[in-house]
Design an enzyme around this catalytic site. Sequence first.
Site, PDB file in Angstrom:
ATOM      1  N   HIS A   1       0.815  -1.218   0.000  1.00  0.00           N
ATOM      2  CA  HIS A   1       0.000   0.000   0.000  1.00  0.00           C
ATOM      3  C   HIS A   1       0.846   1.263   0.000  1.00  0.00           C
ATOM      4  O   HIS A   1       0.340   2.348   0.283  1.00  0.00           O
ATOM      5  CB  HIS A   1      -0.945  -0.014   1.201  1.00  0.00           C
TER       6      HIS A   1
ATOM      7  N   CYS B   1       5.630  14.816  -6.309  1.00  0.00           N
ATOM      8  CA  CYS B   1       4.762  15.823  -6.919  1.00  0.00           C
ATOM      9  C   CYS B   1       3.802  15.145  -7.890  1.00  0.00           C
ATOM     10  O   CYS B   1       4.213  14.286  -8.678  1.00  0.00           O
ATOM     11  CB  CYS B   1       5.614  16.857  -7.649  1.00  0.00           C
TER      12      CYS B   1
END
EC number: 2.3.1.286
Length: 246
Positions: A124, A132
């Site tokens: 996960h 970004c």
Amino acid sequence: MKKPDIQQLKDIVNNSNQIVFFTGAGVSVASGIPDFRSMGGLYDEISKDGQSPEYLLSIDHLHDNKESFINFYHERLLIADKKPNIVHQWIAQLENQQKSLGVITQNIDGLHEDAGSHNIDELHGTLNRFYCINCYEEYSKSYFMTHHLKYCEKCGNVIRPDIVLYGEMLNQKTVFKALDKIQHADTLIVLGSSLVVQPAAGFVSEFKGDNLVIINRDATPYDHTASLVIHDDMTSVIEEIVNSNS
């Protein structure tokens, strides 16, 4: 806990050379990080605020309201002062002793890396990395926290944690690496996972090695297939193992 169980766990570890660890939220409880879905966990706290945890942790939230998403993960997800506990350290030690092929984790806290594990498949994602959403410039957790970043220094767009949000697919490269580990393991040790949330159950089904060990507070759907099952406080179990080897 039963001493025969501890001795059996020691024997399994000592006689294995390709151990794979599969870890869930229970591993990090002793580090002060409650299970997301437990009383006092993130889901419980968000629900008290009248918000949907699934939405706040989703890609839709990021797309709908970037500022709200940024504020949410700064306030709720960042865990600057949490340290690895004895379970993380034991796992890293066995990898360094070349007893383990590595660790597969459902956790996003980055504590396996902090403990010194190197061969980690973070299903996960991890809060140890940020990037970004526009130019994909990457930032380490230490740099991100030190500079109190919210926006990319390169292009000015939003920086997000490198975790899998609701509505996003798991990284397939990570999934394939994890499956390969399990298929080559002689022992699979499950720690702190209920094994009910996919893909956890699917991974365990792929294990064909000699010993499946499950150490978890509560019963799991795979207990009946395991060589050893210990329902006890995980930290106490591992402390017993570590102390008996010192």
